[in-house]
Design an enzyme around this catalytic site. Structure first.
Site, PDB file in Angstrom:
ATOM      1  N   ASP A  85       0.842  -1.204   0.000  1.00 29.34           N
ATOM      2  CA  ASP A  85       0.000   0.000   0.000  1.00 29.34           C
ATOM      3  C   ASP A  85       0.871   1.245   0.000  1.00 29.34           C
ATOM      4  OD1 ASP A  85      -2.116  -1.739   0.468  1.00 29.34           O
ATOM      5  OD2 ASP A  85      -1.967  -1.495   2.641  1.00 29.34           O
TER       6      ASP A  85
ATOM      7  N   ASP B 151      -0.368   7.752   8.387  1.00 28.97           N
ATOM      8  CA  ASP B 151      -0.090   6.351   8.761  1.00 28.97           C
ATOM      9  C   ASP B 151       1.197   6.291   9.568  1.00 28.97           C
ATOM     10  OD1 ASP B 151      -2.141   4.828   7.409  1.00 28.97           O
ATOM     11  OD2 ASP B 151      -1.091   5.110   5.515  1.00 28.97           O
TER      12      ASP B 151
ATOM     13  N   GLU C 124       0.652  -2.951  11.102  1.00 26.67           N
ATOM     14  CA  GLU C 124       0.521  -3.035   9.643  1.00 26.67           C
ATOM     15  C   GLU C 124       1.675  -2.321   8.954  1.00 26.67           C
ATOM     16  OE1 GLU C 124      -3.322  -2.081   7.368  1.00 26.67           O
ATOM     17  OE2 GLU C 124      -2.096  -0.294   7.122  1.00 26.67           O
ATOM     18  N   GLU C 125       2.184  -1.284   9.587  1.00 25.05           N
ATOM     19  CA  GLU C 125       3.222  -0.470   8.940  1.00 25.05           C
ATOM     20  C   GLU C 125       4.646  -0.941   9.248  1.00 25.05           C
ATOM     21  OE1 GLU C 125       2.216   1.316   6.678  1.00 25.05           O
ATOM     22  OE2 GLU C 125       0.133   1.707   7.221  1.00 25.05           O
TER      23      GLU C 125
ATOM     24  N   ASP D 109      -3.583  -1.850  13.543  1.00 24.56           N
ATOM     25  CA  ASP D 109      -3.579  -1.086  12.291  1.00 24.56           C
ATOM     26  C   ASP D 109      -3.654   0.368  12.736  1.00 24.56           C
ATOM     27  OD1 ASP D 109      -4.100   0.220   9.946  1.00 24.56           O
ATOM     28  OD2 ASP D 109      -5.802  -1.035   9.342  1.00 24.56           O
TER      29      ASP D 109
ATOM     30  N   LEU E  55      -3.739   3.282  11.262  1.00 18.75           N
ATOM     31  CA  LEU E  55      -4.815   4.039  10.608  1.00 18.75           C
ATOM     32  C   LEU E  55      -5.450   3.162   9.550  1.00 18.75           C
ATOM     33  CD1 LEU E  55      -4.015   7.784   9.954  1.00 18.75           C
ATOM     34  CD2 LEU E  55      -5.575   6.782  11.594  1.00 18.75           C
ATOM     35  N   ASP E  56      -6.682   2.818   9.781  1.00 17.70           N
ATOM     36  CA  ASP E  56      -7.425   2.047   8.796  1.00 17.70           C
ATOM     37  C   ASP E  56      -8.251   3.006   7.939  1.00 17.70           C
ATOM     38  OD1 ASP E  56      -8.629  -0.400   7.672  1.00 17.70           O
ATOM     39  OD2 ASP E  56     -10.436   0.440   8.568  1.00 17.70           O
TER      40      ASP E  56
ATOM     41  N   GLU F 192      -6.818  -6.412  11.438  1.00 18.12           N
ATOM     42  CA  GLU F 192      -8.103  -5.852  11.021  1.00 18.12           C
ATOM     43  C   GLU F 192      -9.226  -6.866  11.282  1.00 18.12           C
ATOM     44  OE1 GLU F 192      -6.980  -4.983   6.916  1.00 18.12           O
ATOM     45  OE2 GLU F 192      -6.919  -2.849   7.360  1.00 18.12           O
TER      46      GLU F 192
HETATM   47  P1  AHG Z   1      -5.607   0.410   5.261  1.00 17.75           P
HETATM   48  O1  AHG Z   1      -5.984   1.831   5.031  1.00 17.75           O
HETATM   49  O2  AHG Z   1      -5.254   0.153   6.694  1.00 17.75           O
HETATM   50  O3  AHG Z   1      -4.579  -0.095   4.307  1.00 17.75           O
HETATM   51  O4  AHG Z   1      -6.912  -0.504   5.057  1.00 17.75           O
HETATM   52  C1  AHG Z   1      -7.739  -0.253   4.010  1.00 17.75           C
HETATM   53  C2  AHG Z   1      -8.687  -1.386   3.817  1.00 17.75           C
HETATM   54  C3  AHG Z   1     -10.013  -1.209   4.524  1.00 17.75           C
HETATM   55  O5  AHG Z   1     -10.091  -0.266   5.480  1.00 17.75           O
HETATM   56  C4  AHG Z   1     -10.962  -0.810   3.420  1.00 17.75           C
HETATM   57  O6  AHG Z   1     -12.276  -1.126   3.698  1.00 17.75           O
HETATM   58  C5  AHG Z   1     -10.382  -1.473   2.278  1.00 17.75           C
HETATM   59  O7  AHG Z   1      -8.991  -1.442   2.450  1.00 17.75           O
HETATM   60  C6  AHG Z   1     -10.815  -0.791   1.023  1.00 17.75           C
HETATM   61  O8  AHG Z   1     -10.138  -1.356  -0.015  1.00 17.75           O
HETATM   62  P2  AHG Z   1     -10.728  -1.434  -1.469  1.00 17.75           P
HETATM   63  O9  AHG Z   1     -10.589  -0.099  -2.066  1.00 17.75           O
HETATM   64  O10 AHG Z   1      -9.857  -2.481  -2.059  1.00 17.75           O
HETATM   65  O11 AHG Z   1     -12.176  -1.861  -1.318  1.00 17.75           O
HETATM   66 MN    MN Z   2      -6.583  -1.121   7.467  1.00 15.75          MN
HETATM   67 MN    MN Z   3      -3.693   1.057   7.939  1.00 20.45          MN
END
Ligand code: AHG
Ligand code: MN
Ligand code: MN
Length: 339
Positions: free
Chosen positions: A63, A69, A92-93, A113, A115-116, A274
Site C-alpha cells: 500500500d 499512517d 501493519e506499517e 492497524d 490508521l485504517d 483488522e
Molecule cells: P488500510 O488503510 O489500513 O490499508 O486498510 C484499508 C482497507 C479497509 O479499510 C478498506 O475497507 C479497504 O482497504 C478498502 O479497499 P478497497 O478499495 O480495495 O475496497
Molecule cells: Mn486497514
Molecule cells: Mn492502515
C-alpha cells in the site's frame, strides 16, 4: 451538576470489580485511550499542519503509505513501548514484529492497524485505529512471532478508535462491546454506547461492488438475492473497514468482501490487525464473521501480514452465506493471492 456518563476510567474499574482482574487490563485500556486521543488530535488538525498526503513509501502489503499512517504508527509504538504492558508489538506499517526487551516480563502482545482507511485520509472521511491483544505464548523474554499467530478466539481484548464526526473508542474484553465518545472539551472518554448489540434487522449492506465481477458465482448470486429479498436494506460503503463495521454494528448490517480473483487490488484485508479484532467485536455484539467456510475467529494465522476476505454482520444472514458457500467451495478453485 453531575456527569451524566461514566468516564472510561470509572467504567473499566467497575468492570474489573465485576469480572475480577489484576488491574492490568484497566491500565491497558486507559493507555490505549491516551494514544487514541493523541491520534485524534493529529487527525483533526492534519489539513492545517501539512500532514496530509503520501509519505512516498510502500508498506509490506504494497500500500501507498500516508504521512498520517507513519505518524499514528510512531505515536502508537513510542507510547506503548514505554508502558510495560506488552512484550512485543506488531503493526501493519512494520515489516516484522517489534520485540520489546525492556518489557520482557509483560504478559501480552498487541497487534494494530494504526490508521485504517488510509485512502480516505485526504478527504476528511472517517478513519480509525484497530487493535488486537493476545496473552503471550512464549514464556519469558521479548515476545515472538508465534505470540501473534493465534486464532482470534484467543484474543483477550480487541477494539478500535474511530475518528469520525466525533471520536469513539469501542472495545471488548469478552464481556460485551462498549463504546465511549471523546468529549474534547474535557478531554475524557464518556460511556455513550453500553453493551452494543447488533439490531436483528439487516438495514444496510457494505460491499465494494466495483470488484463484484471478480467474485465467485455463489457470492455474486448471494448479494443479488440479498438485495432482492431484503427490501429494507440499503447500500452504504465507506471504504474504511472500521467505519463500515461500526455503522453496521449500530444499524444492523452486512459487510461483504468475499474471496476475489484477478483483481489487481485483491485481498486487501489483513487477518491479524483488522479482521480478528473486528470479528471479535462483531461476535461479542451478537453477530458473526466468516471467510465463507469458517468463523474468522477460528483461523490460525500462518503469517503476520496475511490477508483474508470477510463477510460479517447479522449472524443469521452471514450464516446463510456460509452455508451456501461451503457447499459450492468443494468445486471452486482456490483463489490466488490468499495463503
Ligand atoms: P488500510 O488503510 O489500513 O490499508 O486498510 C484499508 C482497507 C479497509 O479499510 C478498506 O475497507 C479497504 O482497504 C478498502 O479497499 P478497497 O478499495 O480495495 O475496497
Ligand atoms: Mn486497514
Ligand atoms: Mn492502515
Amino acid at each position: 451538576m453531575k456527569l451524566e456518563h461514566p468516564t472510561l476510567s470509572q467504567f473499566v474499574l467497575e468492570q474489573e470489580a465485576e469480572h475480577g482482574g489484576t488491574g492490568e487490563f484497566s491500565n491497558i485500556l486507559l493507555d490505549l485511550g491516551v494514544v487514541g486521543k493523541t491520534i485524534s488530535r493529529e487527525v483533526n488538525k492534519a489539513g492545517l499542519v501539512g500532514i496530509l498526503g503520501d509519505a512516498g513509501l510502500e508498506n509490506t502489503s504494497g500500500d501507498q503509505v500516508k504521512k498520517l499512517d507513519v505518524l499514528a504508527n510512531e505515536l502508537f509504538i513510542n507510547y506503548l513501548s514505554k508502558t510495560q504492558h506488552f512484550c512485543a508489538i506488531a503493526s501493519e506499517e512494520e515489516t516484522d514484529i517489534v520485540p520489546l526487551p525492556q518489557s520482557a516480563q509483560a504478559n501480552y502482545v498487541i497487534a494494530f492497524d494504526p490508521l485504517d482507511g488510509s485512502s480516505n485520509i485526504d478527504f476528511n472521511v472517517s478513519i480509525g485505529t484497530i487493535f488486537s491483544i493476545h496473552r503471550r505464548l512464549s514464556n519469558i523474554g521479548p515476545g515472538t512471532l508465534a505470540d501473534f499467530l493465534q486464532p482470534g478466539h484467543a484474543q483477550v481484548a480487541a477494539g478500535y478508535i474511530l475518528y469520525g464526526s466525533s471520536t469513539m473508542l469501542v472495545y471488548s474484553t469478552g464481556h460485551g462491546v462498549h463504546g465511549f465518545t471523546l468529549d474534547p472539551s474535557i478531554g475524557e472518554w464518556l460511556l455513550s454506547h453500553h453493551r452494543i448489540t447488533i439490531p436483528q434487522q439487516c438495514q444496510v449492506y457494505s460491499a465494494n461492488e466495483a470488484y463484484a465481477h471478480t467474485w465467485d458465482a455463489v457470492s455474486q448470486k448471494f448479494l443479488e438475492d440479498f438485495k432482492r429479498t431484503t427490501p429494507q436494506a440499503t447500500s452504504r460503503h465507506i471504504g474504511s473497514l472500521v467505519a463500515d463495521i461500526h455503522r453496521n454494528l449500530l444499524k444492523g448490517g452486512l459487510y461483504f468482501r468475499p474471496y476475489d480473483n484477478a483483481s489487481k487490488r485483491q485481498a486487501k484485508l489483513r487477518l491479524n490487525y483488522e479482521l480478528k479484532p473486528l470479528a471479535f467485536i462483531v461476535e461479542q455484539a451478537g453477530g458473526y464473521a466468516t471467510d465463507g467456510q469458517r468463523n474468522i475467529l477460528d483461523i490460525t494465522p500462518s503469517q503476520l501480514h496475511q490477508k483474508y476476505p470477510m463477510i460479517a454482520g447479522n449472524a443469521a444472514i452471514v450464516q446463510q452465506y456460509e452455508q451456501k458457500y461451503v457447499v459450492a467451495a468443494r468445486s471452486l478453485p482456490t483463489p490466488s493471492g490468499y495463503q
